[in-house]
Write a protein that holds these residues in place. Sequence first.
Motif, short mmCIF file in Angstrom:
data_model
loop_
_atom_site.label_atom_id
_atom_site.label_comp_id
_atom_site.label_asym_id
_atom_site.label_seq_id
_atom_site.Cartn_x
_atom_site.Cartn_y
_atom_site.Cartn_z
N LYS A 58 0.88 -1.18 0.00
CA LYS A 58 0.00 0.00 0.00
C LYS A 58 0.91 1.22 0.00
CE LYS A 58 -4.08 0.05 0.80
NZ LYS A 58 -5.17 0.11 -0.19
N THR B 85 0.38 4.74 2.47
CA THR B 85 0.14 4.69 3.90
C THR B 85 1.45 4.63 4.69
OG1 THR B 85 -0.74 3.30 5.65
CG2 THR B 85 -0.41 2.24 3.55
N GLU B 86 1.44 5.21 5.87
CA GLU B 86 2.60 5.18 6.76
C GLU B 86 2.55 3.93 7.64
OE1 GLU B 86 5.00 7.62 6.76
OE2 GLU B 86 3.84 8.38 5.04
N LYS B 87 1.35 3.43 7.83
CA LYS B 87 1.17 2.32 8.76
C LYS B 87 1.59 1.00 8.11
CE LYS B 87 -2.49 0.21 11.53
NZ LYS B 87 -3.95 0.27 11.77
N LEU C 56 5.90 -9.06 24.22
CA LEU C 56 4.81 -8.10 24.06
C LEU C 56 5.28 -6.75 24.58
CD1 LEU C 56 1.86 -7.96 23.15
CD2 LEU C 56 1.17 -8.43 25.48
N TYR C 57 5.94 -6.79 25.73
CA TYR C 57 6.49 -5.60 26.36
C TYR C 57 7.48 -4.92 25.41
CZ TYR C 57 8.49 -2.86 30.24
OH TYR C 57 8.89 -1.86 31.07
N MET D 226 5.78 -3.29 22.38
CA MET D 226 5.09 -2.06 22.76
C MET D 226 6.09 -0.94 23.02
SD MET D 226 1.72 -2.86 22.92
CE MET D 226 0.59 -2.46 24.21
N SER D 227 7.26 -1.29 23.58
CA SER D 227 8.29 -0.28 23.82
C SER D 227 8.79 0.33 22.52
CB SER D 227 9.51 -0.87 24.54
OG SER D 227 9.10 -1.59 25.65
N LEU D 228 8.66 -0.42 21.44
CA LEU D 228 9.07 0.10 20.14
C LEU D 228 7.98 0.98 19.52
CD1 LEU D 228 10.64 -3.19 18.74
CD2 LEU D 228 11.90 -1.07 19.15
N GLY D 229 6.90 1.15 20.27
CA GLY D 229 5.79 1.96 19.76
C GLY D 229 4.92 1.18 18.79
N LEU D 230 4.99 -0.14 18.88
CA LEU D 230 4.19 -0.96 17.98
C LEU D 230 2.99 -1.51 18.74
CD1 LEU D 230 7.24 -2.74 16.41
CD2 LEU D 230 5.73 -1.13 15.22
N GLY E 16 2.17 -0.46 13.11
CA GLY E 16 2.65 0.83 13.56
C GLY E 16 3.32 1.58 12.44
N THR E 17 3.76 2.80 12.73
CA THR E 17 4.36 3.61 11.68
C THR E 17 5.89 3.53 11.68
OG1 THR E 17 4.19 5.51 13.15
CG2 THR E 17 2.47 5.26 11.51
N ASN E 18 6.49 3.33 12.85
CA ASN E 18 7.95 3.31 12.92
C ASN E 18 8.46 1.97 13.45
OD1 ASN E 18 6.94 6.25 13.87
ND2 ASN E 18 8.70 6.40 12.52
N ASN E 19 9.78 1.80 13.36
CA ASN E 19 10.47 0.64 13.95
C ASN E 19 9.96 -0.71 13.44
OD1 ASN E 19 11.94 2.40 15.53
ND2 ASN E 19 10.46 2.31 17.22
#
Lengths: 399, 419
Positions: free
Chosen positions: B29, B32-34, B83-84, B87-91, B108-111
């Motif tokens: 796609k 999209t950034e996601k 999972l932790y 999530m720390s990666l912003g995902l 997510g958008t990054n990482n």
Amino acid sequence: MEITKLKTNKFKTNLCALFITVPLLKETVTKNALLVSVLRRGTENLKSQEDISKRLEEMYGAGFNCGVDKIGNYHILKFFLETIDNSYTLEKENILQQGIDLLLEIVFKPLLENGAFKKEYVRQEKDNLIKILQSRQDNKAMYAKERCIEEMFEGEPYSLYKYGELDKIEEINEKSLYEYYKSLINNSKIDLFISGENIDGIELPDIKSSKLQEIKINHVSHSKIKVVKENLDVTQGKLIIGLNTPENDKIATSIYNTILGGGANSKLFQNVREKASLAYSAGSAYIRRQNTILIQTGIEINNYDKTLEIIKKQLQEMKNGNITKEEFVAAKTLIMSSVNLIPESEEDMIAYYFDQRLFDENLTVTEYYNKLKEVTMEQVIDVAKKISVDTIYFLKRED
Amino acid sequence: MEIIQNDQIKEKVYIDILDNGMKIIIIPKENTEKKYIIWGTKFGSIDNHFIEPKTGKEIKVPDGVAHYLEHKMFEQENGVDSLYKLMSLGLDANAYTTNDHTAYLFGGTNNFYEGLDELMDYVQHPYFTDENVEKERGIIGQEIGRYDDEPTWKLYVNMMDCLYTNNPIKLDIAGTVESISQITKETLYSCYNTFYHPSNMIMCISGNFNPEQILEEVKKRLLPREKIGEIKRIYPPYENKINKKIKEQKMDVNIPLFITGFRDILENENKVKKQIAIEIILNSLIGKSSKIYQEMYNEGLLMSPLDFDHEFSDEYSHIIISGQSENPEKVNEKIVNVLINSEIRNEDFWRSKRALYGEYLSEYDDVETIGRMFLQDSIRGINSLEYIDVFKNIDLQYVNRIKKEIFKEDMSALSIVRK
């Protein structure tokens, strides 16, 4: 009508949203809820729900949705219509214009009968609203959350249930509701948002929108923690804790909330679930415009004291500044990525800009992101020191 | 890589089967950034009886093991909770278990690539000990408890009990407090080694990617695994009739909830075509724009549209129609009657078809919806783009024939939850 166009090439659909914003008041909250459901029943040209549904299906299954919501001291009547983008139609139709026309027709050209709403529709929607209010307890988790809010803000507008009050339904009829509708349309703030790729050429009528009178949050917090326990037929106890958060520093508070209970990294998830195995879900939600954080968890009923103690300890830890750099960075990253995701959903984008407009903040997503980036650990600890427990609500089974 | 293209909705899908048997589906796609990835294994709550390919031993596992395994996958030997970490990666990371598959995902958008490292690391490195398996029992116990207070879940489970006699779809996905008490680290390893083999797994990726490039990134993170033979799952014999006509449960709900269900035993039909026909039938005869819905709404029998779902795999197939009503028996009678006795009119057929096109198209708005859809369809042997192609060629005659063959009185059942 204030019109905002959000141009984006990320989607194959267009979303149109119309919001009518009014003060959240005991006298009108029930009428607003009823009004929204009467409006979706029929228009001048499409006289029944069946006609509206058929029209929506012809428009490639355009999605129509409406409802009420509360944000701070305001009650919002919301109407949404989603269509596919014109470039994907099978016969080169202007489906976006048709969609907007239909949305406006539903809100501004309702079906009338003898100078009032159709009697039958109002009666049926009154019955439905009664059923909605009577079945509030069916979803126990939701009910517990709403009850905590009710107790915490007793006597204040935010304690009102968004669907209104049972004993106010009887007195409303098709005439009084129509009179109310007319004054609402003429004296309220009305916003229209349109998002999508090919949204330049649309034609819009001139509709009046009034200025909204600002109503500040004025919560009298409980100096002694208010504890409410209620019995219902549940196997699992639902523990909800309402916290008071400061009016300023909202961005730092959102990071505080993420560290406390936003996802798997949070103190609540780690300590209540992972370390103590007391719950499957443990987290918190920030109700930004109400200066409130709600902690929510589902536990075994006899673990009440134990869980409460662990939660209070987390709050104290944060006041004492016991937040690791890792926790801080993780929370900030998480929340920054959720801001990055706003433009990836038309609904979220519209909700974000509507909220910004409503509270006169007018930050773009990028500006908001940059502000978030600047928040320091000290600011979060500072917020932590200002946060207090206001209300503890526990939904349990009779002993 | 195989490329499938659809010009009508302007999408291209890249599919590759790796040497180890794993299937990868990439849906690029551009704007999209996601970014979104979902990695699934064909192992769900119904797979509780199988032959271990390595030993040839027949194994029966306690109910709820697929779900238990999903919970335990996140724990790593070095103490890291994946999972932790994600999530720390912003995902936004998660996992879920259904009747027929388990999936691990993040978006997510990054990482993205840091996330990919973690995802592919933890899914390929099980770490089960007596202690960490024990620790999870309390958490899953509370998760089961949460479902106990959920009327819609009970309603569904009871419907499965009506439609099937021995089929494992009747089981609670998470199992029971009793059944999960029997799960040990040995059970988990045996299931992992059998079902978490690449040849039993599918990965879907959607976002702004170059297909060749992302394929290489995935390949280099895959660990070598010994080939295993075909996994033999053992299911009870296929059932041709329903188990019970009606099941009622008392729970604290103000307005009764109900599901009308139909067992579908129609075989040898194209799955996609049949699925589209069912959607057209339900929408035309009992959907929002139908006469019967309007009538029931006006009489106060229904206060919101009915929800439909057609759930199927090789082991089960049924249609469920759910709603809320003061008089569920009457609503049930009316919908069963109209589905059996009415024909679909041309005008309703045409409108439903247009609506379906819009619905399918909107699925391609969000990388997460795309990833999930391709995985879920692929588990059932379907490529999601087929819906757009097959849909064009479906005619009214076919739809009416399918209706006649599926909707029969002796194949319908009713589940009710009321006070």
